[in-house]
Design an enzyme around this catalytic site. Structure first.
Site, PDB file in Angstrom:
ATOM      1  CG  LEU A   1      -1.802  -1.179   1.365  1.00 12.18           C
ATOM      2  CD1 LEU A   1      -2.602  -1.149   2.566  1.00 12.18           C
ATOM      3  CD2 LEU A   1      -2.981  -0.863   0.156  1.00 12.18           C
TER       4      LEU A   1
ATOM      5  CG  ASN B   1       3.318  11.026   7.143  1.00 16.97           C
ATOM      6  OD1 ASN B   1       3.498  10.045   6.771  1.00 16.97           O
ATOM      7  ND2 ASN B   1       4.287  11.504   7.906  1.00 16.97           N
TER       8      ASN B   1
ATOM      9  CG  ASP C   1       7.364  13.305   8.818  1.00 15.39           C
ATOM     10  OD1 ASP C   1       7.681  14.287   8.509  1.00 15.39           O
ATOM     11  OD2 ASP C   1       7.675  12.185   8.656  1.00 15.39           O
TER      12      ASP C   1
END
Length: 333
Positions: free
Chosen positions: A5, A129, A124
Protein backbone atom coordinates in the site's frame (compact mmCIF):
# COMPACT_ATOMS: atom_id res chain seq x y z
CA UNK A 1 3.82 -6.43 -5.09
CA UNK A 2 0.15 -5.51 -5.49
CA UNK A 3 -0.23 -5.98 -1.73
CA UNK A 4 2.05 -3.04 -1.00
CA UNK A 5 0.00 0.00 0.00
CA UNK A 6 2.90 2.33 0.62
CA UNK A 7 6.51 2.73 1.65
CA UNK A 8 8.00 5.28 4.03
CA UNK A 9 11.02 6.01 6.17
CA UNK A 10 9.97 3.55 8.87
CA UNK A 11 8.77 0.62 6.84
CA UNK A 12 6.53 -0.89 4.19
CA UNK A 13 2.74 -1.02 4.56
CA UNK A 14 0.98 -4.10 3.20
CA UNK A 15 -2.68 -4.91 2.64
CA UNK A 16 -3.76 -7.82 4.83
CA UNK A 17 -6.81 -9.73 5.99
CA UNK A 18 -7.78 -10.90 9.48
CA UNK A 19 -9.40 -14.26 10.21
CA UNK A 20 -12.86 -12.66 10.14
CA UNK A 21 -12.26 -11.27 6.64
CA UNK A 22 -11.62 -7.69 7.76
CA UNK A 23 -9.16 -5.86 5.49
CA UNK A 24 -6.31 -4.19 7.39
CA UNK A 25 -3.02 -2.41 6.76
CA UNK A 26 0.12 -3.99 8.19
CA UNK A 27 3.29 -1.93 8.66
CA UNK A 28 6.51 -3.94 8.65
CA UNK A 29 9.79 -2.36 9.72
CA UNK A 30 12.41 -2.00 6.99
CA UNK A 31 15.35 -2.42 9.33
CA UNK A 32 15.87 -4.87 12.15
CA UNK A 33 17.35 -2.98 15.07
CA UNK A 34 16.73 -1.53 18.48
CA UNK A 35 16.01 1.96 17.10
CA UNK A 36 13.24 0.73 14.79
CA UNK A 37 11.69 -1.41 17.51
CA UNK A 38 11.69 1.67 19.75
CA UNK A 39 9.92 3.72 17.05
CA UNK A 40 7.28 1.03 16.61
CA UNK A 41 6.72 0.77 20.38
CA UNK A 42 6.49 4.57 20.50
CA UNK A 43 3.77 4.51 17.85
CA UNK A 44 1.79 1.93 19.85
CA UNK A 45 2.05 4.06 23.00
CA UNK A 46 1.06 7.26 21.18
CA UNK A 47 -1.88 5.81 19.23
CA UNK A 48 -3.23 4.07 22.34
CA UNK A 49 -3.85 7.56 23.78
CA UNK A 50 -5.74 8.84 20.73
CA UNK A 51 -9.40 8.46 19.82
CA UNK A 52 -10.26 10.83 17.01
CA UNK A 53 -12.19 10.28 13.77
CA UNK A 54 -9.43 11.97 11.74
CA UNK A 55 -6.53 9.93 13.14
CA UNK A 56 -5.80 6.45 11.81
CA UNK A 57 -6.72 3.68 14.29
CA UNK A 58 -4.20 1.10 15.51
CA UNK A 59 -5.87 -2.32 15.78
CA UNK A 60 -2.97 -4.38 17.10
CA UNK A 61 0.75 -5.08 17.05
CA UNK A 62 3.34 -7.82 17.16
CA UNK A 63 6.65 -6.75 18.67
CA UNK A 64 7.91 -10.25 19.51
CA UNK A 65 8.73 -11.21 15.93
CA UNK A 66 12.16 -10.52 14.43
CA UNK A 67 10.64 -7.63 12.48
CA UNK A 68 7.99 -5.56 14.34
CA UNK A 69 4.50 -5.45 12.83
CA UNK A 70 1.73 -2.91 13.42
CA UNK A 71 -1.86 -3.51 12.28
CA UNK A 72 -4.07 -0.52 11.38
CA UNK A 73 -7.51 0.07 9.96
CA UNK A 74 -7.30 -0.01 6.17
CA UNK A 75 -7.58 3.47 4.62
CA UNK A 76 -8.41 2.75 0.95
CA UNK A 77 -8.04 6.02 -0.95
CA UNK A 78 -4.34 6.83 -0.76
CA UNK A 79 -2.66 10.00 0.43
CA UNK A 80 -3.65 13.65 0.19
CA UNK A 81 -0.40 14.28 -1.68
CA UNK A 82 -1.54 12.04 -4.55
CA UNK A 83 -4.74 14.05 -5.05
CA UNK A 84 -2.99 17.42 -4.83
CA UNK A 85 -0.17 16.63 -7.24
CA UNK A 86 -1.68 13.96 -9.52
CA UNK A 87 -5.04 14.96 -10.99
CA UNK A 88 -7.76 12.41 -10.21
CA UNK A 89 -11.01 12.52 -12.17
CA UNK A 90 -12.80 10.25 -9.70
CA UNK A 91 -12.21 12.69 -6.85
CA UNK A 92 -11.33 16.20 -8.04
CA UNK A 93 -10.00 18.52 -5.35
CA UNK A 94 -12.56 21.29 -5.55
CA UNK A 95 -12.11 24.40 -3.40
CA UNK A 96 -14.92 23.14 -1.13
CA UNK A 97 -13.16 19.76 -0.69
CA UNK A 98 -9.81 21.45 0.02
CA UNK A 99 -11.45 23.57 2.70
CA UNK A 100 -13.08 20.53 4.30
CA UNK A 101 -9.86 18.51 4.34
CA UNK A 102 -7.86 21.42 5.78
CA UNK A 103 -10.47 21.83 8.53
CA UNK A 104 -10.45 18.10 9.35
CA UNK A 105 -6.65 17.94 9.57
CA UNK A 106 -6.47 21.10 11.70
CA UNK A 107 -9.14 19.72 14.03
CA UNK A 108 -7.17 16.50 14.52
CA UNK A 109 -3.89 18.34 15.20
CA UNK A 110 -5.71 20.67 17.61
CA UNK A 111 -6.99 17.57 19.42
CA UNK A 112 -3.47 16.12 19.64
CA UNK A 113 -2.05 19.36 21.03
CA UNK A 114 -4.88 20.35 23.37
CA UNK A 115 -7.32 17.54 24.10
CA UNK A 116 -5.40 14.26 24.26
CA UNK A 117 -4.61 12.87 27.74
CA UNK A 118 -1.14 14.40 27.32
CA UNK A 119 -0.16 16.86 24.55
CA UNK A 120 1.11 15.00 21.48
CA UNK A 121 3.46 16.55 18.90
CA UNK A 122 3.24 14.70 15.57
CA UNK A 123 6.68 15.87 14.30
CA UNK A 124 6.16 14.82 10.66
CA UNK A 125 3.03 16.58 9.40
CA UNK A 126 2.95 16.42 5.57
CA UNK A 127 0.52 15.59 2.80
CA UNK A 128 1.93 12.06 2.35
CA UNK A 129 1.08 11.31 6.01
CA UNK A 130 -2.55 12.31 5.54
CA UNK A 131 -4.68 9.44 4.22
CA UNK A 132 -8.19 9.54 2.74
CA UNK A 133 -10.77 6.94 3.83
CA UNK A 134 -13.67 5.43 1.87
CA UNK A 135 -15.64 8.69 2.21
CA UNK A 136 -12.55 10.79 1.41
CA UNK A 137 -12.23 12.04 4.99
CA UNK A 138 -8.75 12.95 6.21
CA UNK A 139 -6.87 10.59 8.54
CA UNK A 140 -3.50 11.58 10.01
CA UNK A 141 -1.03 8.68 10.05
CA UNK A 142 2.61 7.77 10.86
CA UNK A 143 3.22 8.49 14.54
CA UNK A 144 6.57 6.69 14.80
CA UNK A 145 8.51 9.85 15.66
CA UNK A 146 5.69 11.58 17.56
CA UNK A 147 6.14 12.57 21.19
CA UNK A 148 3.79 12.79 24.13
CA UNK A 149 4.90 15.57 26.49
CA UNK A 150 3.98 16.70 29.98
CA UNK A 151 1.16 19.25 30.08
CA UNK A 152 3.50 21.94 31.48
CA UNK A 153 6.29 21.10 29.00
CA UNK A 154 6.77 23.76 26.30
CA UNK A 155 9.24 22.00 23.99
CA UNK A 156 11.13 18.80 23.29
CA UNK A 157 14.90 18.99 22.73
CA UNK A 158 15.84 16.19 20.40
CA UNK A 159 17.65 14.98 17.31
CA UNK A 160 16.25 17.01 14.42
CA UNK A 161 13.86 14.80 12.49
CA UNK A 162 11.48 15.71 9.70
CA UNK A 163 11.02 16.12 5.98
CA UNK A 164 12.65 18.82 3.85
CA UNK A 165 10.07 21.34 2.72
CA UNK A 166 7.98 20.91 5.88
CA UNK A 167 10.63 21.32 8.58
CA UNK A 168 10.25 24.27 10.96
CA UNK A 169 13.38 26.47 10.46
CA UNK A 170 13.34 27.43 14.14
CA UNK A 171 13.42 23.76 15.17
CA UNK A 172 16.21 23.15 12.65
CA UNK A 173 18.27 25.91 14.30
CA UNK A 174 17.62 25.04 17.93
CA UNK A 175 16.74 21.30 18.05
CA UNK A 176 13.79 22.34 20.23
CA UNK A 177 10.50 21.01 18.89
CA UNK A 178 7.32 22.77 20.06
CA UNK A 179 3.64 22.60 19.17
CA UNK A 180 4.34 25.55 16.85
CA UNK A 181 6.69 23.31 14.83
CA UNK A 182 3.67 21.19 13.86
CA UNK A 183 1.85 24.45 13.04
CA UNK A 184 4.63 25.39 10.59
CA UNK A 185 4.44 22.00 8.85
CA UNK A 186 0.67 22.30 8.61
CA UNK A 187 1.14 25.75 7.08
CA UNK A 188 3.06 24.09 4.24
CA UNK A 189 0.15 21.65 3.73
CA UNK A 190 -2.22 24.66 3.53
CA UNK A 191 -0.04 26.18 0.81
CA UNK A 192 0.01 22.86 -1.07
CA UNK A 193 -3.79 22.82 -1.00
CA UNK A 194 -3.93 26.45 -2.12
CA UNK A 195 -1.38 26.27 -4.95
CA UNK A 196 -1.28 22.60 -5.97
CA UNK A 197 2.53 22.82 -5.91
CA UNK A 198 5.08 20.48 -4.32
CA UNK A 199 6.91 21.48 -1.10
CA UNK A 200 10.31 21.17 -2.77
CA UNK A 201 11.04 21.35 -6.50
CA UNK A 202 13.88 22.42 -8.80
CA UNK A 203 11.34 23.74 -11.34
CA UNK A 204 10.84 26.98 -9.39
CA UNK A 205 13.58 29.67 -9.31
CA UNK A 206 16.39 29.00 -6.84
CA UNK A 207 14.97 31.35 -4.19
CA UNK A 208 11.66 29.52 -4.49
CA UNK A 209 12.78 25.88 -4.38
CA UNK A 210 11.04 25.73 -1.01
CA UNK A 211 7.28 26.20 -1.45
CA UNK A 212 7.07 27.99 1.91
CA UNK A 213 9.68 30.56 0.83
CA UNK A 214 8.10 30.94 -2.62
CA UNK A 215 4.68 31.50 -1.07
CA UNK A 216 5.91 34.05 1.48
CA UNK A 217 7.76 36.00 -1.25
CA UNK A 218 4.63 35.99 -3.41
CA UNK A 219 2.55 37.31 -0.51
CA UNK A 220 5.07 40.09 0.20
CA UNK A 221 5.09 41.10 -3.48
CA UNK A 222 1.27 40.99 -3.69
CA UNK A 223 1.38 38.16 -6.26
CA UNK A 224 -0.80 35.65 -4.41
CA UNK A 225 -3.18 35.01 -7.29
CA UNK A 226 -0.25 34.33 -9.62
CA UNK A 227 0.54 31.13 -7.71
CA UNK A 228 -2.91 29.94 -6.58
CA UNK A 229 -4.15 26.75 -8.29
CA UNK A 230 -6.34 27.77 -11.29
CA UNK A 231 -9.19 25.55 -10.04
CA UNK A 232 -9.17 27.42 -6.71
CA UNK A 233 -9.22 30.78 -8.50
CA UNK A 234 -12.14 29.62 -10.65
CA UNK A 235 -14.24 28.18 -7.81
CA UNK A 236 -13.30 30.18 -4.74
CA UNK A 237 -14.49 33.55 -3.51
CA UNK A 238 -11.63 36.05 -3.51
CA UNK A 239 -12.14 36.95 0.15
CA UNK A 240 -12.05 33.30 1.22
CA UNK A 241 -8.86 32.59 -0.72
CA UNK A 242 -7.18 35.64 0.82
CA UNK A 243 -8.29 34.62 4.33
CA UNK A 244 -6.94 31.09 3.74
CA UNK A 245 -3.63 32.49 2.44
CA UNK A 246 -3.26 34.88 5.36
CA UNK A 247 -3.77 32.01 7.78
CA UNK A 248 -1.05 29.99 5.99
CA UNK A 249 1.22 33.03 6.20
CA UNK A 250 0.73 33.22 9.96
CA UNK A 251 1.52 29.50 10.32
CA UNK A 252 4.77 29.97 8.37
CA UNK A 253 6.07 32.87 10.48
CA UNK A 254 9.78 32.28 11.13
CA UNK A 255 9.20 33.27 14.77
CA UNK A 256 7.37 30.36 16.36
CA UNK A 257 5.90 32.52 19.11
CA UNK A 258 4.02 34.56 16.51
CA UNK A 259 2.38 31.52 14.92
CA UNK A 260 -1.20 30.70 15.96
CA UNK A 261 -1.93 27.56 17.96
CA UNK A 262 -3.57 24.66 16.15
CA UNK A 263 -6.73 25.42 18.13
CA UNK A 264 -6.76 28.94 16.64
CA UNK A 265 -5.99 27.59 13.17
CA UNK A 266 -8.89 25.12 13.37
CA UNK A 267 -11.27 27.89 14.49
CA UNK A 268 -10.27 30.22 11.64
CA UNK A 269 -10.63 27.46 9.04
CA UNK A 270 -14.07 26.62 10.43
CA UNK A 271 -15.11 30.27 10.04
CA UNK A 272 -13.84 30.44 6.45
CA UNK A 273 -15.57 27.15 5.64
CA UNK A 274 -18.89 28.32 7.11
CA UNK A 275 -18.70 31.44 4.96
CA UNK A 276 -18.02 29.27 1.91
CA UNK A 277 -20.99 27.01 2.69
CA UNK A 278 -23.20 30.06 3.18
CA UNK A 279 -22.12 31.35 -0.23
CA UNK A 280 -22.86 28.00 -1.88
CA UNK A 281 -26.32 27.86 -0.29
CA UNK A 282 -26.99 31.38 -1.54
CA UNK A 283 -25.99 30.42 -5.08
CA UNK A 284 -28.12 27.25 -4.98
CA UNK A 285 -31.18 29.14 -3.73
CA UNK A 286 -30.77 31.66 -6.57
CA UNK A 287 -30.58 28.82 -9.11
CA UNK A 288 -33.83 27.39 -7.70
CA UNK A 289 -35.54 30.79 -8.04
CA UNK A 290 -34.27 31.14 -11.63
CA UNK A 291 -35.51 27.63 -12.51
CA UNK A 292 -38.91 28.34 -10.96
CA UNK A 293 -39.34 31.55 -12.94
CA UNK A 294 -38.02 30.25 -16.25
CA UNK A 295 -40.59 30.56 -19.02
CA UNK A 296 -43.04 32.58 -16.89
CA UNK A 297 -44.38 35.73 -18.56
CA UNK A 298 -43.62 39.01 -16.74
CA UNK A 299 -44.89 42.51 -17.11
CA UNK A 300 -41.34 43.82 -17.08
CA UNK A 301 -38.93 42.97 -19.93
CA UNK A 302 -36.41 41.58 -17.41
CA UNK A 303 -36.10 40.47 -13.80
CA UNK A 304 -33.40 41.56 -11.44
CA UNK A 305 -31.98 39.06 -8.95
CA UNK A 306 -29.55 40.11 -6.29
CA UNK A 307 -26.29 38.20 -6.20
CA UNK A 308 -24.54 39.14 -2.99
CA UNK A 309 -21.13 37.71 -2.19
CA UNK A 310 -20.01 36.79 1.31
CA UNK A 311 -17.16 38.63 2.87
CA UNK A 312 -14.74 37.41 5.47
CA UNK A 313 -12.12 39.17 7.49
CA UNK A 314 -8.64 38.45 6.19
CA UNK A 315 -7.48 36.95 9.47
CA UNK A 316 -4.21 38.81 9.58
CA UNK A 317 -2.28 38.65 12.76
CA UNK A 318 0.54 37.90 14.42
CA UNK A 319 9.53 29.13 20.76
CA UNK A 320 12.30 29.28 22.36
CA UNK A 321 15.64 28.70 20.67
CA UNK A 322 19.16 27.82 21.68
CA UNK A 323 22.55 28.18 20.09
CA UNK A 324 23.11 24.43 19.93
CA UNK A 325 23.96 22.88 16.56
CA UNK A 326 21.24 20.34 15.72
CA UNK A 327 21.94 16.74 14.83
CA UNK A 328 20.27 15.75 11.58
CA UNK A 329 18.03 12.86 10.67
CA UNK A 330 16.20 14.18 7.60
CA UNK A 331 14.36 12.52 4.79
CA UNK A 332 13.05 13.81 1.52
CA UNK A 333 9.38 13.41 0.69
Amino acid sequence: MNRILGQGGQGTVYKGMLADGKIVAVKKSKIIGEEKVTEFINEVVILSQINHRNVVKLLGCCLETEVPLLVYEHIPNGTLSQYIHDQNEEFPLTWEVRMRLATEIAGALSYLHSSASSPIYHRDVKSTNILLDEKYRAKIADFGTSRSVAIDQTHWTTLVHGTFGYLDPEYFQSSQFTDKSDVYSFGVVLVELLTGQKPITIIRPEEGRSLATYFMLSMEENRLFDIVDPQVVQEGEREGIIAFANLAKRCLNLNGRKRPTMKEVAAVLEDIRKSLESSIRQENSEEVVEDATAGVAHDQPWDVFSNPTWSSSQYTGTGSSSDGIPLLSLKTQ
